[in-house]
Design a protein around this motif. Structure first.
Motif, mmCIF file in Angstrom:
data_model
loop_
_atom_site.group_PDB
_atom_site.id
_atom_site.type_symbol
_atom_site.label_atom_id
_atom_site.label_comp_id
_atom_site.label_asym_id
_atom_site.label_seq_id
_atom_site.Cartn_x
_atom_site.Cartn_y
_atom_site.Cartn_z
ATOM 1 N N ARG A 1 -51.222 -10.264 39.810
ATOM 2 C CA ARG A 1 -50.103 -9.311 39.770
ATOM 3 C C ARG A 1 -49.649 -9.249 38.320
ATOM 4 O O ARG A 1 -48.966 -10.138 37.838
ATOM 5 C CB ARG A 1 -48.983 -9.756 40.690
ATOM 6 C CG ARG A 1 -47.789 -8.815 40.643
ATOM 7 C CD ARG A 1 -46.809 -9.065 41.748
ATOM 8 N NE ARG A 1 -47.115 -8.138 42.832
ATOM 9 C CZ ARG A 1 -46.624 -8.218 44.034
ATOM 10 N NH1 ARG A 1 -45.814 -9.180 44.355
ATOM 11 N NH2 ARG A 1 -46.940 -7.336 44.956
ATOM 12 N N ASP B 1 -44.629 -2.698 45.402
ATOM 13 C CA ASP B 1 -43.459 -3.068 46.203
ATOM 14 C C ASP B 1 -43.806 -3.816 47.488
ATOM 15 O O ASP B 1 -42.917 -4.219 48.230
ATOM 16 C CB ASP B 1 -42.624 -1.831 46.528
ATOM 17 C CG ASP B 1 -43.404 -0.787 47.305
ATOM 18 O OD1 ASP B 1 -44.640 -0.781 47.216
ATOM 19 O OD2 ASP B 1 -42.773 0.020 48.011
ATOM 20 N N MET C 1 -33.608 0.107 40.868
ATOM 21 C CA MET C 1 -33.332 -1.328 40.695
ATOM 22 C C MET C 1 -31.856 -1.613 40.949
ATOM 23 O O MET C 1 -31.000 -0.791 40.613
ATOM 24 C CB MET C 1 -33.653 -1.767 39.262
ATOM 25 C CG MET C 1 -35.103 -1.786 38.900
ATOM 26 S SD MET C 1 -36.069 -2.994 39.784
ATOM 27 C CE MET C 1 -35.584 -4.492 38.982
ATOM 28 N N LEU D 1 -36.196 -7.573 42.154
ATOM 29 C CA LEU D 1 -35.768 -8.338 40.987
ATOM 30 C C LEU D 1 -36.727 -9.466 40.622
ATOM 31 O O LEU D 1 -36.631 -10.042 39.542
ATOM 32 C CB LEU D 1 -34.373 -8.920 41.227
ATOM 33 C CG LEU D 1 -33.238 -7.897 41.312
ATOM 34 C CD1 LEU D 1 -31.977 -8.547 41.862
ATOM 35 C CD2 LEU D 1 -32.983 -7.267 39.962
ATOM 36 N N GLY D 2 -37.628 -9.823 41.544
ATOM 37 C CA GLY D 2 -38.572 -10.901 41.285
ATOM 38 C C GLY D 2 -37.922 -12.274 41.345
ATOM 39 O O GLY D 2 -38.352 -13.193 40.652
ATOM 40 N N ARG E 1 -49.744 -12.357 35.850
ATOM 41 C CA ARG E 1 -49.589 -13.562 36.675
ATOM 42 C C ARG E 1 -50.773 -13.724 37.619
ATOM 43 O O ARG E 1 -51.184 -12.782 38.285
ATOM 44 C CB ARG E 1 -48.299 -13.416 37.471
ATOM 45 C CG ARG E 1 -47.842 -14.649 38.139
ATOM 46 C CD ARG E 1 -46.442 -14.424 38.665
ATOM 47 N NE ARG E 1 -46.148 -15.467 39.619
ATOM 48 C CZ ARG E 1 -45.262 -15.356 40.570
ATOM 49 N NH1 ARG E 1 -44.588 -14.248 40.704
ATOM 50 N NH2 ARG E 1 -45.051 -16.346 41.396
ATOM 51 N N THR F 1 -33.237 -14.341 34.297
ATOM 52 C CA THR F 1 -34.684 -14.168 34.188
ATOM 53 C C THR F 1 -35.228 -13.220 35.240
ATOM 54 O O THR F 1 -36.391 -13.274 35.576
ATOM 55 C CB THR F 1 -35.397 -15.528 34.332
ATOM 56 O OG1 THR F 1 -35.023 -16.100 35.591
ATOM 57 C CG2 THR F 1 -35.043 -16.461 33.207
ATOM 58 N N TRP F 2 -34.406 -12.354 35.795
ATOM 59 C CA TRP F 2 -34.895 -11.409 36.791
ATOM 60 C C TRP F 2 -35.501 -10.190 36.118
ATOM 61 O O TRP F 2 -35.304 -9.934 34.929
ATOM 62 C CB TRP F 2 -33.768 -10.997 37.734
ATOM 63 C CG TRP F 2 -32.520 -10.592 37.025
ATOM 64 C CD1 TRP F 2 -32.259 -9.405 36.411
ATOM 65 C CD2 TRP F 2 -31.387 -11.410 36.816
ATOM 66 N NE1 TRP F 2 -31.030 -9.426 35.834
ATOM 67 C CE2 TRP F 2 -30.464 -10.643 36.067
ATOM 68 C CE3 TRP F 2 -31.037 -12.699 37.169
ATOM 69 C CZ2 TRP F 2 -29.219 -11.135 35.697
ATOM 70 C CZ3 TRP F 2 -29.804 -13.171 36.795
ATOM 71 C CH2 TRP F 2 -28.917 -12.399 36.071
ATOM 72 N N ARG F 3 -36.237 -9.429 36.922
ATOM 73 C CA ARG F 3 -36.901 -8.224 36.444
ATOM 74 C C ARG F 3 -35.855 -7.170 36.090
ATOM 75 O O ARG F 3 -34.944 -6.913 36.858
ATOM 76 C CB ARG F 3 -37.810 -7.708 37.565
ATOM 77 C CG ARG F 3 -39.043 -7.069 37.080
ATOM 78 C CD ARG F 3 -39.961 -6.691 38.237
ATOM 79 N NE ARG F 3 -40.765 -7.837 38.627
ATOM 80 C CZ ARG F 3 -40.970 -8.204 39.886
ATOM 81 N NH1 ARG F 3 -40.440 -7.536 40.871
ATOM 82 N NH2 ARG F 3 -41.711 -9.242 40.169
ATOM 83 N N LYS F 4 -35.982 -6.534 34.944
ATOM 84 C CA LYS F 4 -35.001 -5.543 34.480
ATOM 85 C C LYS F 4 -35.364 -4.112 34.872
ATOM 86 O O LYS F 4 -34.520 -3.246 34.927
ATOM 87 C CB LYS F 4 -34.846 -5.619 32.963
ATOM 88 C CG LYS F 4 -34.577 -6.997 32.397
ATOM 89 C CD LYS F 4 -33.273 -7.593 32.859
ATOM 90 C CE LYS F 4 -32.943 -8.850 32.114
ATOM 91 N NZ LYS F 4 -33.095 -10.092 32.802
ATOM 92 N N ARG F 5 -36.647 -3.861 35.124
ATOM 93 C CA ARG F 5 -37.077 -2.513 35.522
ATOM 94 C C ARG F 5 -38.119 -2.653 36.637
ATOM 95 O O ARG F 5 -38.738 -3.708 36.782
ATOM 96 C CB ARG F 5 -37.614 -1.724 34.348
ATOM 97 C CG ARG F 5 -38.728 -2.367 33.602
ATOM 98 C CD ARG F 5 -39.065 -1.567 32.344
ATOM 99 N NE ARG F 5 -40.099 -2.226 31.594
ATOM 100 C CZ ARG F 5 -39.895 -3.206 30.718
ATOM 101 N NH1 ARG F 5 -38.692 -3.624 30.455
ATOM 102 N NH2 ARG F 5 -40.904 -3.766 30.095
ATOM 103 N N GLN G 1 -41.325 -2.857 38.947
ATOM 104 C CA GLN G 1 -42.712 -3.248 38.669
ATOM 105 C C GLN G 1 -43.622 -2.065 38.978
ATOM 106 O O GLN G 1 -43.525 -1.452 40.027
ATOM 107 C CB GLN G 1 -43.084 -4.447 39.534
ATOM 108 C CG GLN G 1 -44.432 -4.995 39.213
ATOM 109 C CD GLN G 1 -44.681 -6.302 39.940
ATOM 110 O OE1 GLN G 1 -43.776 -6.902 40.484
ATOM 111 N NE2 GLN G 1 -45.910 -6.731 39.958
#
Length: 145
Positions: free
Chosen positions: A96, A135, A47, A13-14, A99, A60-64, A66
């Motif tokens: 990454r 991952d 996910m 989820l980051g 970022r 604000t978490w990752r939706k799909r 990485q």
């Protein structure tokens, strides 16, 4: 169905592990259950599924998942400048996606490979770098000033 723990869920989820635990306590991670002392979090399309909150700003978490790999390289120009400095600048750069993190030390928690490409340099000019799968967790550390 595949299940993961809080550490892996946070990585996917980051977000930090504590935030995952907050979401679990609020019952906002779909299908999650506690097995003994450990949380088991199901993955839907690789996910965890988060139930949206009713108040406050959107999450604000990752939706799909990485998909972009992580690249780590050493900035040789800064390395030369740091030779006689009392407080050296960070020379390790971690890319990454969009970022970028600069640090003094990078710990790679998993497999990686060292790449050399004299013909095709990275956008930053690096011709030698360490490539890490999306991952795999990378911890960046700075020296104390």
């Amino acid at each position: 169905m595949e299940y993961v723990g809080t550490i892996k869920a946070a990585s996917l989820l980051g977000i930090c592990q504590q935030r995952v635990r907050q979401l679990l306590a609020e019952g906002r991670i779909e299908g999650a259950f506690k097995q003994g002392r450990f949380w088991r979090i199901p993955l839907y399309d690789d996910m965890p599924k988060i139930v949206p909150g009713t108040r406050g700003p959107q999450g604000t978490w990752r939706k799909r998942p990485q998909r972009v790999a992580t690249y780590i390289h050493v900035n040789t120009k800064l390395l030369q400048k740091n030779i006689n400095k009392e407080h050296p600048e960070a020379v390790i750069t971690i890319h990454r996606g969009s970022r970028t993190i600069r640090c003094h030390e990078a710990e790679i928690l998993g497999s990686c490979k060292v790449m050399y490409s004299p013909d095709k340099a990275k956008g930053c000019g690096a011709r030698v770098w360490v490539e890490v799968e999306p991952d795999i967790r990378v911890i960046a550390r700075m020296f104390a000033a």
